[in-house]
Design a protein around this motif. Structure first.
Motif, mmCIF file in Angstrom:
data_model
loop_
_atom_site.group_PDB
_atom_site.id
_atom_site.type_symbol
_atom_site.label_atom_id
_atom_site.label_comp_id
_atom_site.label_asym_id
_atom_site.label_seq_id
_atom_site.Cartn_x
_atom_site.Cartn_y
_atom_site.Cartn_z
ATOM 1 N N ARG A 1 -8.355 16.695 -13.526
ATOM 2 C CA ARG A 1 -9.703 16.424 -14.023
ATOM 3 C C ARG A 1 -10.608 16.232 -12.816
ATOM 4 O O ARG A 1 -10.404 15.321 -12.010
ATOM 5 N N PRO B 1 -12.365 18.861 -17.198
ATOM 6 C CA PRO B 1 -10.929 19.155 -17.343
ATOM 7 C C PRO B 1 -10.647 20.584 -16.896
ATOM 8 O O PRO B 1 -11.378 21.516 -17.243
ATOM 9 N N LEU C 1 -7.742 22.224 -17.477
ATOM 10 C CA LEU C 1 -6.794 22.930 -18.333
ATOM 11 C C LEU C 1 -7.415 24.126 -19.059
ATOM 12 O O LEU C 1 -6.751 25.162 -19.194
ATOM 13 N N PRO C 2 -8.683 24.059 -19.517
ATOM 14 C CA PRO C 2 -9.258 25.224 -20.207
ATOM 15 C C PRO C 2 -9.306 26.501 -19.375
ATOM 16 O O PRO C 2 -9.449 27.590 -19.925
ATOM 17 N N THR D 1 0.178 23.857 -24.511
ATOM 18 C CA THR D 1 -0.909 23.769 -25.493
ATOM 19 C C THR D 1 -1.087 25.093 -26.227
ATOM 20 O O THR D 1 -1.408 25.113 -27.415
ATOM 21 N N LEU E 1 3.153 16.732 -20.756
ATOM 22 C CA LEU E 1 1.721 16.787 -20.449
ATOM 23 C C LEU E 1 1.250 15.507 -19.779
ATOM 24 O O LEU E 1 0.485 15.532 -18.811
ATOM 25 N N PHE F 1 -2.070 15.276 -17.409
ATOM 26 C CA PHE F 1 -2.963 15.681 -18.504
ATOM 27 C C PHE F 1 -2.845 14.679 -19.648
ATOM 28 O O PHE F 1 -2.461 15.025 -20.767
ATOM 29 N N LYS G 1 -5.113 12.882 -21.295
ATOM 30 C CA LYS G 1 -6.064 13.051 -22.402
ATOM 31 C C LYS G 1 -5.635 14.209 -23.303
ATOM 32 O O LYS G 1 -5.692 14.119 -24.540
ATOM 33 N N GLU G 2 -5.178 15.295 -22.705
ATOM 34 C CA GLU G 2 -4.704 16.436 -23.477
ATOM 35 C C GLU G 2 -3.420 16.084 -24.233
ATOM 36 O O GLU G 2 -3.196 16.560 -25.365
ATOM 37 N N SER G 3 -2.603 15.218 -23.610
ATOM 38 C CA SER G 3 -1.360 14.787 -24.255
ATOM 39 C C SER G 3 -1.666 13.996 -25.534
ATOM 40 O O SER G 3 -1.047 14.234 -26.583
ATOM 41 N N GLY H 1 -4.417 14.165 -27.244
ATOM 42 C CA GLY H 1 -5.037 15.076 -28.197
ATOM 43 C C GLY H 1 -4.016 15.892 -28.957
ATOM 44 O O GLY H 1 -4.141 16.104 -30.174
ATOM 45 N N LEU H 2 -2.983 16.367 -28.234
ATOM 46 C CA LEU H 2 -1.930 17.140 -28.888
ATOM 47 C C LEU H 2 -1.141 16.260 -29.855
ATOM 48 O O LEU H 2 -0.786 16.694 -30.967
#
Length: 310
Positions: free
Chosen positions: A56, A195, A197-198, A242, A273, A278, A280-282, A284-285
């Motif tokens: 990030r 982030p 990751l995108p 993801t 993740l 990651f 925040k992504e973890s 979210g998933l």
């Protein structure tokens, strides 16, 4: 013939004439003019170097403006006058006749009193009486006076440079890697958390650099960053995780089969993740997967996540 001459004379008296000038007015104002000399944008990151190692990216953008500031003294002289109107002589001449003896008497008294009476009073009476008696001149009237510029002068008093630096609040920041691009809005302090990751799909296609671009008022700034090798590997792995669940959820939503979810694999991927940074992504998933599971499976997934993180 004689009557025609009288009519023409009367017309000339009422239409002809000159404006009654009042004292010249002068105004003096001090004006300040600020002219933009240069405008630059500065993009800064929390990394402190040109290599990115965090999933990030903390970015801040500041705008620096240089102004030329000039102070001027603006002087304007106006010709102030009462426009001539011939019809006003119908009553101004009688006023002048009536005022003249009063004006003469007042000025004689002022003379005997050695000028004790205000000059503005004595002079005004004389001006009114003589202007009233003059058929080509109206009595001064401040209620209907007009002004015309006689002269104008602008004098430079001071000149200096002014430097202003402040965050680009609400500005737009674009980050690109290969064909992938994301756009972010800066907060009130000109900052944004981006982030990475995108843009993982672009990294798998061979992109090696991040290009940051900010724009404001026609001015652009760019910053090129390299992606650390470890971060590149983590982004690719996280993007694969993801992406896998994105396609799986899509197929599950369109399928009527009651497939048995692999709870342990889900927990392992969510924990992976988090370990790679990651977090925040973890989360979210995890939230997304919980919404697709039954109540008993939700409890089991939560337990398996805890075990996977230990």
């Amino acid at each position: 013939m004689k009557n025609c001459s009288l009519v023409l004379l009367a017309t000339a008296l009422f239409l002809g004439g000159c404006a009654n000038s009042l004292p010249i007015q002068k105004t003096v104002e001090t004006n300040v003019e600020r002219e933009l000399k240069s405008y630059n944008l500065d993009i800064m990151t929390s990394e402190g170097s040109s290599v990115v190692n965090s999933p990030r990216l903390q970015v801040s953008v500041q705008g620096a403006k240089t102004f030329t500031v000039k102070s001027f003294e603006h002087q304007v002289a106006y010709d102030v006058f009462t426009p001539y109107q011939g019809l006003r002589e119908l009553y101004e001449i009688p006023v002048g006749i009536a005022t003249l003896p009063v004006a003469v008497t007042v000025n004689m008294v002022d003379f005997l009193l050695l000028g004790l009476l205000p000059n503005s009073f004595t002079d005004t009476l004389l001006d009114v009486s003589f202007a009233g008696l003059n058929p080509f001149l109206n009595i001064e009237s401040e209620s209907r006076f007009k002004k015309e510029v006689l002269s104008e002068e602008k004098k430079l008093l001071d000149e200096k440079e002014e430097f202003v630096k402040k965050p680009l609040a609400g500005g737009t920041l674009t980050i690109a890697a290969g064909t992938a691009k994301t756009t972010h809005t800066l907060d009130a302090n000109g900052k944004a958390e981006i982030p990475l990751l995108p843009i993982g799909s672009a990294l798998t296609e061979g992109a090696e650099h991040l290009l940051l671009e900010a724009e404001s008022e026609g001015t652009k700034a760019t910053l090129q960053l390299e992606i650390g090798r470890q971060l590149e590997a983590r982004i690719k792995q996280a993007a694969a995780i993801t992406g896998k669940y994105g396609s799986a959820l899509s197929s599950a939503a369109s399928s009527d089969t009651n497939a048995v979810p692999d709870i342990k694999a889900m927990a392992t991927d969510i924990a992976a993740l988090s370990r790679m940074g990651f977090d925040k992504e973890s989360k979210g998933l995890e939230k997304m997967l919980l919404q697709t599971l039954k109540d008993n499976d939700q409890g089991e997934l939560r337990k398996e996540i805890v075990n996977a993180l230990l």
